[in-house]
Motif scaffolding. Structure first.
Motif, PDB file in Angstrom:
ATOM      1  N   ARG A 115       0.670  -1.298  -0.028  1.00  0.00           N
ATOM      2  CA  ARG A 115       0.058   0.088  -0.026  1.00  0.00           C
ATOM      3  C   ARG A 115       0.881   1.140  -0.168  1.00  0.00           C
ATOM      4  N   ALA A 116       1.853   1.152   0.732  1.00  0.00           N
ATOM      5  CA  ALA A 116       3.052   2.289   0.625  1.00  0.00           C
ATOM      6  C   ALA A 116       3.454   2.558  -0.759  1.00  0.00           C
ATOM      7  N   ARG A 117       3.887   1.467  -1.454  1.00  0.00           N
ATOM      8  CA  ARG A 117       4.482   1.460  -2.680  1.00  0.00           C
ATOM      9  C   ARG A 117       3.479   2.215  -3.662  1.00  0.00           C
ATOM     10  N   THR A 118       2.129   1.818  -3.603  1.00  0.00           N
ATOM     11  CA  THR A 118       0.923   2.356  -4.495  1.00  0.00           C
ATOM     12  C   THR A 118       0.681   3.708  -4.303  1.00  0.00           C
ATOM     13  N   ALA A 119       0.898   4.281  -2.898  1.00  0.00           N
ATOM     14  CA  ALA A 119       0.434   5.669  -2.575  1.00  0.00           C
ATOM     15  C   ALA A 119       1.767   6.448  -3.197  1.00  0.00           C
ATOM     16  N   VAL A 120       2.977   6.067  -2.966  1.00  0.00           N
ATOM     17  CA  VAL A 120       4.211   6.647  -3.330  1.00  0.00           C
ATOM     18  C   VAL A 120       4.379   6.780  -4.819  1.00  0.00           C
ATOM     19  N   GLN A 121       4.082   5.727  -5.575  1.00  0.00           N
ATOM     20  CA  GLN A 121       4.164   5.675  -7.013  1.00  0.00           C
ATOM     21  C   GLN A 121       2.982   6.514  -7.338  1.00  0.00           C
ATOM     22  N   ALA A 122       1.883   6.765  -6.942  1.00  0.00           N
ATOM     23  CA  ALA A 122       0.838   7.851  -7.518  1.00  0.00           C
ATOM     24  C   ALA A 122       1.327   9.135  -6.948  1.00  0.00           C
ATOM     25  N   GLY A 123       1.977   9.298  -5.897  1.00  0.00           N
ATOM     26  CA  GLY A 123       2.520  10.680  -5.646  1.00  0.00           C
ATOM     27  C   GLY A 123       3.495  11.013  -6.537  1.00  0.00           C
ATOM     28  N   LEU A 124       4.419  10.241  -7.112  1.00  0.00           N
ATOM     29  CA  LEU A 124       5.612  10.293  -7.962  1.00  0.00           C
ATOM     30  C   LEU A 124       4.798  10.900  -9.382  1.00  0.00           C
ATOM     31  N   ASP A 125       3.971   9.758  -9.885  1.00  0.00           N
ATOM     32  CA  ASP A 125       3.277  10.072 -11.152  1.00  0.00           C
ATOM     33  C   ASP A 125       2.436  11.465 -11.252  1.00  0.00           C
ATOM     34  N   THR A 126       1.783  11.743 -10.030  1.00  0.00           N
ATOM     35  CA  THR A 126       1.121  13.436  -9.962  1.00  0.00           C
ATOM     36  C   THR A 126       1.821  14.288  -9.797  1.00  0.00           C
ATOM     37  N   GLY A 127       3.178  14.071  -9.480  1.00  0.00           N
ATOM     38  CA  GLY A 127       3.800  15.370  -8.940  1.00  0.00           C
ATOM     39  C   GLY A 127       3.510  15.816  -7.273  1.00  0.00           C
ATOM     40  N   ARG A 128       2.922  14.731  -6.982  1.00  0.00           N
ATOM     41  CA  ARG A 128       2.513  15.433  -5.283  1.00  0.00           C
ATOM     42  C   ARG A 128       3.564  14.938  -4.290  1.00  0.00           C
ATOM     43  N   ILE A 129       4.577  14.038  -4.494  1.00  0.00           N
ATOM     44  CA  ILE A 129       5.689  13.889  -3.744  1.00  0.00           C
ATOM     45  C   ILE A 129       6.656  14.716  -3.714  1.00  0.00           C
ATOM     46  N   ASP A 130       6.901  15.348  -2.556  1.00  0.00           N
ATOM     47  CA  ASP A 130       8.060  16.096  -2.297  1.00  0.00           C
ATOM     48  C   ASP A 130       9.339  15.594  -1.499  1.00  0.00           C
ATOM     49  N   GLU A 131      10.110  14.732  -2.231  1.00  0.00           N
ATOM     50  CA  GLU A 131      10.921  14.066  -1.280  1.00  0.00           C
ATOM     51  C   GLU A 131      11.696  14.759  -0.268  1.00  0.00           C
ATOM     52  N   GLU A 132      12.009  16.110  -0.591  1.00  0.00           N
ATOM     53  CA  GLU A 132      12.968  16.626   0.481  1.00  0.00           C
ATOM     54  C   GLU A 132      11.799  17.155   1.658  1.00  0.00           C
ATOM     55  N   ALA A 133      10.602  17.327   1.297  1.00  0.00           N
ATOM     56  CA  ALA A 133       9.787  17.553   2.519  1.00  0.00           C
ATOM     57  C   ALA A 133       9.480  16.299   3.315  1.00  0.00           C
ATOM     58  N   ALA A 134       9.454  15.160   2.565  1.00  0.00           N
ATOM     59  CA  ALA A 134       9.182  13.702   3.249  1.00  0.00           C
ATOM     60  C   ALA A 134      10.205  13.727   4.147  1.00  0.00           C
ATOM     61  N   HIS A 135      11.607  13.702   3.674  1.00  0.00           N
ATOM     62  CA  HIS A 135      12.729  13.604   4.276  1.00  0.00           C
ATOM     63  C   HIS A 135      12.876  14.505   5.471  1.00  0.00           C
ATOM     64  N   GLY A 136      12.583  15.745   5.435  1.00  0.00           N
ATOM     65  CA  GLY A 136      12.462  16.372   6.755  1.00  0.00           C
ATOM     66  C   GLY A 136      11.341  15.896   7.479  1.00  0.00           C
ATOM     67  N   HIS A 137      10.273  15.398   7.248  1.00  0.00           N
ATOM     68  CA  HIS A 137       9.326  14.875   8.106  1.00  0.00           C
ATOM     69  C   HIS A 137       9.914  13.488   9.006  1.00  0.00           C
ATOM     70  N   GLY A 138      10.558  12.790   7.950  1.00  0.00           N
ATOM     71  CA  GLY A 138      11.213  11.560   8.440  1.00  0.00           C
ATOM     72  C   GLY A 138      12.241  11.800   9.554  1.00  0.00           C
ATOM     73  N   ARG A 139      13.170  12.729   9.235  1.00  0.00           N
ATOM     74  CA  ARG A 139      14.226  13.274  10.050  1.00  0.00           C
ATOM     75  C   ARG A 139      13.778  13.444  11.469  1.00  0.00           C
ATOM     76  N   LEU A 140      12.605  14.416  11.362  1.00  0.00           N
ATOM     77  CA  LEU A 140      12.208  14.827  12.652  1.00  0.00           C
ATOM     78  C   LEU A 140      11.251  13.549  13.520  1.00  0.00           C
ATOM     79  N   LEU A 141      10.837  12.734  12.719  1.00  0.00           N
ATOM     80  CA  LEU A 141      10.176  11.468  13.268  1.00  0.00           C
ATOM     81  C   LEU A 141      11.125  10.571  13.935  1.00  0.00           C
ATOM     82  N   GLN A 142      12.197  10.507  13.113  1.00  0.00           N
ATOM     83  CA  GLN A 142      13.275   9.625  13.700  1.00  0.00           C
ATOM     84  C   GLN A 142      13.962  10.447  15.118  1.00  0.00           C
TER      85      GLN A 142
END
Length: 220
Positions: free
Chosen positions: A180-207
């Motif tokens: 389900r994660a792959r499907t969501a991320v793939q859709a985000g990539l296909d539609t330009g909704r994924i911002d990898e740097e923003a996601a990395h920033g969220h993940g850094r704070l989560l960690q």
């Protein structure tokens, strides 16, 4: 060349892999030197985390259904998982000697509750696809922690399978959630909704907040 969702997920997980000393409580539990009082505090803090994350994931599922439908199944499964985990946590708390009186007198530790507070912040305003990516990277280390704890509880504390069930649940592989994660991320990539740097920033704070959780509990 456009990367696939699988490649993005792996890359983000590698980039956000925690330092070996990010969880100072883990070696104490693994060696059997963490006291039951500390394990009891872990149980009570997790009860609060699970309750908060359940609400956050439900909200993310509702937001996704309206904004990014392909992300909704991921958060729906997370919410279902939190409900299952909540049902298993009681046996662990009981094995640690936690009773109603202790729960009523317990004061939550700010360092432990920063993580669910940040998840709630993401639930309110972050792009769902970015949150899928950030959480997926964070869950990679969480599952490993739970596997180590489950083994240690059996080896050093003589806890029953029921008492270890909470950690077993998160330690077990979750191929459907990963799909389900792959499907969501793939859709985000296909539609330009994924911002990898923003996601990395969220993940850094989560960690960082997760490390704060374990560091807080490891303090004398």
């Amino acid at each position: 060349m456009t990367r696939t969702a699988g490649e993005v997920l792996v890359d983000t997980t590698v980039r956000l892999a925690p330092d070996p000393d990010a969880n100072p409580l883990l070696p104490l539990i693994a060696s059997g030197t963490a006291g039951l009082g500390t394990l009891g505090a872990l149980a009570m803090e997790q009860q609060l985390v699970i309750a908060a994350d359940l609400l956050s994931f439900r909200h993310l599922a509702e937001r996704s259904a309206a904004e990014e439908p392909t992300s909704a199944p991921f958060f729906e499964m997370l919410a279902e998982g939190e409900a299952v985990a909540a049902g298993r946590l009681g046996a662990f708390a009981e094995a640690c000697g936690v009773d109603e009186q202790r729960v009523a007198a317990y004061e939550p530790l700010p360092g432990c509750q920063a993580y669910p507070s940040y998840v709630a912040r993401l639930a309110l305003g972050a792009s769902p696809a970015d949150v899928v990516l950030a959480l997926s990277a964070n869950f990679a280390s969480w599952g490993g922690y739970c596997a180590t704890i489950a083994k240690a509880l059996r080896d050093h504390y003589a806890f029953t399978d029921e008492a270890c069930g909470f950690f077993d649940f998160f330690a077990d592989p979750a191929p459907e959630l990963e799909e389900r994660a792959r499907t969501a991320v793939q859709a985000g990539l296909d539609t330009g909704r994924i911002d990898e740097e923003a996601a990395h920033g969220h993940g850094r704070l989560l960690q960082s907040y997760e490390s704060m959780f374990w560091t807080t509990l490891a303090r004398p």
